[in-house]
Design an enzyme around this catalytic site. Structure first.
Site, PDB file in Angstrom:
ATOM      1  N   LYS A  22      33.081  34.742 -92.844  1.00 48.94           N
ATOM      2  CA  LYS A  22      32.341  33.957 -91.618  1.00 48.94           C
ATOM      3  C   LYS A  22      30.973  34.898 -91.038  1.00 48.94           C
ATOM      4  O   LYS A  22      30.373  34.316 -90.891  1.00 48.94           O
ATOM      5  CB  LYS A  22      33.541  33.437 -90.746  1.00 48.94           C
ATOM      6  N   ASN A  23      31.001  36.443 -90.658  1.00 49.99           N
ATOM      7  CA  ASN A  23      30.988  36.996 -90.473  1.00 49.99           C
ATOM      8  C   ASN A  23      29.149  37.424 -91.122  1.00 49.99           C
ATOM      9  O   ASN A  23      28.298  38.299 -90.604  1.00 49.99           O
ATOM     10  CB  ASN A  23      31.376  38.693 -90.286  1.00 49.99           C
ATOM     11  N   CYS A 116      35.844  35.278 -79.136  1.00 52.77           N
ATOM     12  CA  CYS A 116      37.728  36.705 -78.405  1.00 52.77           C
ATOM     13  C   CYS A 116      37.204  36.662 -77.640  1.00 52.77           C
ATOM     14  O   CYS A 116      36.578  38.624 -77.261  1.00 52.77           O
ATOM     15  CB  CYS A 116      38.003  36.956 -80.036  1.00 52.77           C
ATOM     16  N   ARG A 121      32.733  43.131 -74.128  1.00 53.80           N
ATOM     17  CA  ARG A 121      32.017  43.006 -75.440  1.00 53.80           C
ATOM     18  C   ARG A 121      30.025  42.787 -74.690  1.00 53.80           C
ATOM     19  O   ARG A 121      29.837  41.558 -74.502  1.00 53.80           O
ATOM     20  CB  ARG A 121      32.139  41.858 -75.984  1.00 53.80           C
ATOM     21  N   ASP A 305      38.786  44.865 -87.606  1.00 56.63           N
ATOM     22  CA  ASP A 305      39.538  43.087 -87.858  1.00 56.63           C
ATOM     23  C   ASP A 305      40.617  43.176 -88.653  1.00 56.63           C
ATOM     24  O   ASP A 305      41.044  42.163 -88.947  1.00 56.63           O
ATOM     25  CB  ASP A 305      38.284  42.477 -88.136  1.00 56.63           C
ATOM     26  N   ARG A 397      39.086  29.533 -87.007  1.00 52.53           N
ATOM     27  CA  ARG A 397      37.937  29.642 -86.779  1.00 52.53           C
ATOM     28  C   ARG A 397      37.063  30.731 -87.507  1.00 52.53           C
ATOM     29  O   ARG A 397      36.606  30.575 -88.327  1.00 52.53           O
ATOM     30  CB  ARG A 397      37.752  30.631 -84.991  1.00 52.53           C
TER      31      ARG A 397
HETATM   32  C1  UD1 Z   1      31.670  42.198 -85.523  1.00 52.63           C
HETATM   33  C2  UD1 Z   1      32.337  40.813 -85.541  1.00 52.63           C
HETATM   34  C3  UD1 Z   1      33.439  41.381 -85.530  1.00 52.63           C
HETATM   35  C4  UD1 Z   1      33.794  42.830 -85.664  1.00 52.63           C
HETATM   36  C5  UD1 Z   1      32.914  43.597 -84.747  1.00 52.63           C
HETATM   37  C6  UD1 Z   1      33.065  45.555 -85.549  1.00 52.63           C
HETATM   38  C7  UD1 Z   1      30.760  39.562 -86.281  1.00 52.63           C
HETATM   39  C8  UD1 Z   1      30.319  37.579 -86.068  1.00 52.63           C
HETATM   40  N1  UD1 Z   1      31.876  39.602 -85.669  1.00 52.63           N
HETATM   41  O1  UD1 Z   1      31.105  41.317 -84.027  1.00 52.63           O
HETATM   42  O2  UD1 Z   1      34.655  40.234 -85.829  1.00 52.63           O
HETATM   43  O3  UD1 Z   1      35.683  42.953 -84.859  1.00 52.63           O
HETATM   44  O4  UD1 Z   1      31.676  43.026 -85.942  1.00 52.63           O
HETATM   45  O5  UD1 Z   1      32.989  45.427 -86.929  1.00 52.63           O
HETATM   46  O6  UD1 Z   1      30.180  39.692 -87.772  1.00 52.63           O
HETATM   47  N2  UD1 Z   1      28.904  47.165 -78.196  1.00 52.63           N
HETATM   48  C9  UD1 Z   1      27.948  47.573 -76.907  1.00 52.63           C
HETATM   49  N3  UD1 Z   1      27.200  47.508 -76.401  1.00 52.63           N
HETATM   50  C10 UD1 Z   1      26.318  46.179 -77.699  1.00 52.63           C
HETATM   51  C11 UD1 Z   1      27.158  45.719 -78.736  1.00 52.63           C
HETATM   52  C12 UD1 Z   1      28.315  46.142 -78.973  1.00 52.63           C
HETATM   53  O7  UD1 Z   1      28.874  48.173 -76.102  1.00 52.63           O
HETATM   54  O8  UD1 Z   1      25.508  45.984 -77.378  1.00 52.63           O
HETATM   55  C13 UD1 Z   1      30.212  47.884 -78.847  1.00 52.63           C
HETATM   56  C14 UD1 Z   1      30.809  45.977 -78.599  1.00 52.63           C
HETATM   57  O9  UD1 Z   1      31.709  46.332 -77.130  1.00 52.63           O
HETATM   58  C15 UD1 Z   1      32.502  46.963 -79.560  1.00 52.63           C
HETATM   59  C16 UD1 Z   1      31.503  47.627 -80.292  1.00 52.63           C
HETATM   60  O10 UD1 Z   1      30.142  47.814 -79.716  1.00 52.63           O
HETATM   61  O11 UD1 Z   1      33.368  48.294 -78.506  1.00 52.63           O
HETATM   62  C17 UD1 Z   1      31.760  46.961 -81.568  1.00 52.63           C
HETATM   63  O12 UD1 Z   1      30.581  46.187 -81.443  1.00 52.63           O
HETATM   64  P1  UD1 Z   1      29.865  45.724 -82.414  1.00 52.63           P
HETATM   65  O13 UD1 Z   1      30.121  45.970 -83.955  1.00 52.63           O
HETATM   66  O14 UD1 Z   1      28.834  45.092 -81.500  1.00 52.63           O
HETATM   67  O15 UD1 Z   1      30.204  44.038 -82.599  1.00 52.63           O
HETATM   68  P2  UD1 Z   1      30.044  42.156 -82.791  1.00 52.63           P
HETATM   69  O16 UD1 Z   1      28.701  42.592 -83.116  1.00 52.63           O
HETATM   70  O17 UD1 Z   1      30.434  42.158 -82.185  1.00 52.63           O
END
Ligand code: UD1
Length: 417
Positions: A22-23, A116, A121, A305, A397
């Site tokens: 999915k990701n 989620c 986030r 995850d 999902r």
């Molecule tokens: C992706 C995955 C999700 C996984 C996560 C971490 C997808 C669709 N989802 O989510 O399943 O759990 O990677 O491996 O690929 N953060 C900030 N500012 C930002 C962006 C992120 O502070 O602008 C923080 C987030 O709050 C979190 C951490 O960074 O604490 C990791 O987030 P991120 O790696 O961005 O995860 P996602 O891309 O949302």
């Protein structure tokens, strides 16, 4: 409402293929619009989030349809750059459309994404990366408007290797003038998959999988064909279910390297793991032991995850395991539900402590989020008696026909819609 019925206590046995990721699929679907092109994607899981992404494409004027595991996209007709809130709120990764629309149209209008509830986030890192490439960003009552008359290649240093921010920066950089170097980039296999797709599309991009990704523009190809990589978190979930039930399961078509940290802890817990470069067999006698300390970290560290599903596998493991969750602040929502099965888990702040119990007893549970719900399935399979999980659509999902896949391994589980 989805209702999962599980009669626990059966060993999982046999072999199964693991669904596409999915990701990896979602950012590639978003990337399909960065230039007018036709994409054929194979091994795409049939999931609500994928469907939501394809509906966004159609809303934007593209043609997009899924037939089984095949997705066909033609983005040449793209005619809009705004995504309504109703479509955005369906999934978190819709935020990747920001970089993609900016790349194609020089403008993106969208609201804050759904997904989620794992705590805060924020998308500050996404916005900062796009600003450094030349975008101007306005926030207006929950709507974000990004505009760039021209994107200009630059050096971007991410203070944390965010997966989504890395993907957004890669997409926007493909249409920027000159070279972009993204330092502190996320190194997840899904980033490498996105790079492979973008290369097929004609992008000059390298370095994915390391901390530095370099992008040097794109000369669009008319069509792209790409096979989606296997889902390492689904693979980890089935491995955890096999471990928890004293099973003997072969996962086919997977890359064990991509979830080696999960396999490492399952091995520490007492399972035998036999890997080739395309498969993993896990053998468990059901008598697991605690593994000491586990900390989640960006790839190649232990994936956040997989944390809830490994926790579920260790509920009956003799001794103690301590988990530190370093990525999301609210990722122990499954804990009170697991305790209702008789588990001994306490969670406080970033830490969760598990003391293995002799026995889990099935009961009625409520799924809290995607991976937390999957953890409840793993625990239910290892519990005595019947577990019923009420789920507001979280698990489906991310898991495609999961009841069928587990039934093919001998589980007594069915999903009532
Ligand atoms: C992706 C995955 C999700 C996984 C996560 C971490 C997808 C669709 N989802 O989510 O399943 O759990 O990677 O491996 O690929 N953060 C900030 N500012 C930002 C962006 C992120 O502070 O602008 C923080 C987030 O709050 C979190 C951490 O960074 O604490 C990791 O987030 P991120 O790696 O961005 O995860 P996602 O891309 O949302």
């Amino acid at each position: 409402m989805d209702i999962w019925h599980i009669r626990g206590g059966r060993r999982l046995e046999g072999a199964c293929f693991v669904q596409g990721s999915k990701n990896a699929s979602l950012p590639i679907i978003a990337a399909s619009i960065i230039c007018p092109t036709r994409s054929e994607l194979f091994n795409v899981p049939q999931l609500k989030d994928v469907d939501a992404a394809l509906r966004i494409l159609r809303h934007l004027g593209c043609s997009a349809e899924q037939r089984g595991g095949d997705v066909y996209i033609d983005s040449s007709g793209l005619s809009g750059s705004a995504i309504p809130h109703s479509l955005m709120e369906e999934m978190r990764s819709s935020v990747i459309f920001m970089g993609a629309l900016l790349a194609r149209c020089g403008e993106a209008r969208l609201s804050l994404p759904g997904g989620c509830q794992l705590g805060r986030r924020p998308i500050d890192l996404h916005l900062s990366a796009l600003k450094q490439l030349g975008a101007e960003i306005e926030e207006d009552g929950g709507e974000i408007i990004c505009r760039a008359a021209k994107l200009q290649g630059t050096e971007i240093t991410l203070p944390f290797p965010s997966v989504g921010a890395t993907e957004n920066a890669m997409l926007a950089a493909c249409r920027a003038k000159g070279e972009t170097v993204i330092r502190g980039a996320a190194r997840e296999p899904e980033i490498v998959a996105l790079q492979n797709y973008l290369r097929e599309m004609g992008a000059d991009i390298r370095g994915a999988g390391s901390g530095t990704v370099t992008v040097n523009g794109l000369r669009p190809e008319a069509s792209v064909v790409q096979r989606i990589i296997p889902d390492r978190i689904v693979a980890a979930t089935i491995a955890c279910a096999a471990a928890a039930t004293g099973g003997n399961v072969e996962l086919r078509g997977v890359n064990p390297e991509q979830f080696s940290t999960v396999l490492h802890f399952l091995n520490q817990a007492g399972c035998d793991i036999i890997s080739t470069n395309r498969s993993v067999r896990l053998l468990s006698d059901g008598r697991l032991h605690g593994v000491g300390e586990i900390s989640t970290a960006p790839y190649p560290g232990f994936p956040t995850d997989a944390q809830p599903v490994l926790m579920a596998a260790l509920l009956k493991a003799e001794g103690r395991t301590v988990i530190t969750e370093n990525i999301f602040e609210n990722r122990y929502r499954q804990v009170p539900e697991l305790c209702r099965l008789g588990a001994d888990v306490t969670a406080s702040g970033k830490t969760a402590e598990i003391w293995g119990v002799e026995c889990l007893h099935g009961t009625a549970l409520t799924a809290t989020d995607l991976r937390g719900g999957a953890a409840m399935i793993v625990a239910g399979l290892a519990a005595e008696g019947e577990t019923v999980i009420c789920d507001d659509g979280h698990i489906t999902r991310g898991y495609e026909r999961f009841d069928m896949r587990l039934r093919s391994l001998g589980a007594d589980i069915y999903l009532e819609y």
